[in-house]
Motif scaffolding. Structure first.
Motif: not given
Length: 416
Positions: A122-126, A202-215, A221-227, A387-388
């Motif tokens: 898991x790649x966690x970006x927060x 295998x999976x990127x999970x972003x947790x932060x503001x709108x600009x981060x999630x949109x980017x 190029x990796x599946x994203x589990x985003x809100x 929320x996907x």
């Protein structure tokens, strides 16, 4: 100073290869060993509390943003204890890798079993909230996943101090340290490297503001589990208990206005708005919240114009007067982000229609939207709010970070 891209790519490649190997060991470890590692990490966080607070104080001192985001960044004794307690709660949960999800026997005698398995790396970006690193590490360890953490620049010192404590817990139980790794830099270019690490992550999970999630959603190029944004609504129906509505709304907006579960819009029925809205606005004003309304709300209580597509993450609330349940549902469909929406009413039939009519990951009846939280759901913590449309929705805990595969057991069958 920013690190050259080739150095970051090299570190990520090495980290991901190490995470893959460590993840295989973790996935085959016993639940007892993983749970003991989580409890050891919790104890280490308590032991390192002074160092974590000192690192956090430096982060907070350097921060120049809004008060609401400063609150997200801030750690104190209670929040450190909550981090440690969250890891212990995760340890106490059932093993998400245990058991058989489904089993059936085919006419030819083959027994087919569906069993859970970890996702992998898991790649966690927060951003901002340093406790997210501890939550993510705990949930990934429980579910047998390795994780590579990349915190925000504003919380880098805090994140590193928390990571040190978690690694101490892994070391005590003999699990590979590569199960939980943290990026050596907060350079934004490192995010780009993670987003294009297909085959490594295998999976990127972003947790932060709108600009981060949109980017992340745009470049990955990796599946994203985003809100999406937390454009959450609290709808006060004409058959609400008014005392309950006052308490729920005040908490939903002002408990912590900078979190994604905070209510951003109040919807109130036109039939009760003239009597109730002035009181609700006064309640919020006493707590330091500014209300901004549509024309109908402004005619009852003078206020600036609302911006219904804005996630304030601050002590600001949009207000709209609506014509009953259908009006509330139409407003949410137009402006909501499929995160969390709540109704306050004593009418069970109306509540059922509301919950069925919204498309949110979480719907609430007579409760604050701030209960949209993995800890409050009994997950111990959360790695994010999804929320996907695929894999998982709502708070993501250990069970939501597993997928499944099949075991087929035969007695020598061959296919004709």
């Amino acid at each position: 100073m920013d690190a050259p891209a080739e150095i970051m790519d090299s570190w990520l490649c090495s980290a991901a290869v190490g995470a893959r190997a460590a993840g295989r060991i973790l996935a085959q470890s016993s639940a007892t060993q993983r749970d003991a590692a989580l409890r050891a990490a919790a104890a280490a966080i308590r032991r390192h509390a002074a160092a974590i607070l000192a690192a956090n104080a430096r982060d907070v001192e350097a921060y120049t943003g809004t008060a609401a985001f400063r609150d997200r960044l801030l750690l104190n004794d209670a929040r450190i204890e909550a981090m440690a307690g969250g890891l212990e709660m995760i340890a106490a949960l059932p093993d998400p890798l245990a058991g058989i999800l489904a089993e059936w026997t085919r006419p030819n005698g083959l027994v087919i079993r569906r069993i859970p398995q970890p996702i992998g790396v898991i790649g966690m970006i927060y951003e901002s909230r340093p406790n997210v690193g501890a939550d993510a590490a705990g949930i990934c360890l429980k579910s047998g996943n390795a994780v590579i953490l990349r915190g925000g620049s504003e919380s880098q010192r805090s994140a590193q101090a928390i990571h040190t404590a978690i690694i101490e817990g892994l070391r005590e139980l003999g699990l590979p340290e590569a199960c939980v790794q943290i990026a050596p830099t907060s350079d934004r270019a490192f995010v780009a490297a993670m987003l294009t690490a297909s085959g490594l992550i295998d999976l990127i999970i972003p947790r932060g503001g709108k600009s981060l999630v949109e980017r992340v959603q745009r470049e990955a190029r990796v599946p994203v589990l985003a809100h999406a944004e937390g454009l959450n609504h609290t709808y006060v129906h004409e058959e609400a208990d008014f005392g309950m509505a006052r308490a729920v709304l005040a908490n939903a907006k002002m408990r912590r206005p900078g979190v994604c579960g905070a209510t951003e819009t109040l919807l109130i029925d036109a039939s009760v708005a003239p009597a109730w809205l002035p009181v609700l606005v006064a309640d919020l004003a006493a707590l330091g919240c500014e209300c901004r309304g549509d024309a109908r709300a402004g005619a009852i209580v003078p206020m600036a114009a609302a911006a219904f597509d804005t996630e304030w993450l601050d002590a600001i609330l949009s207000v709209a007067v609506v014509d009953g349940l259908d009006g509330a549902l139409a407003h949410i469909a137009r402006h909501g982000s499929s995160h969390t929406d709540a109704i306050v009413t004593e009418n069970a039939e109306v509540a059922a229609r509301f919950l069925a009519g919204i498309d949110s990951a979480v719907g609430m009846w007579n409760a604050s939207t701030q209960f949209c939280d993995g800890g409050e759901f009994g997950f111990g913590a959360e790695i994010g709010i999804a929320t996907g449309r695929f894999h998982a929705r709502g708070p993501v805990g250990p069970a939501q970070l597993t997928v499944f595969r099949y075991h087929v057991v035969g007695t020598g069958q061959v296919r004709p």
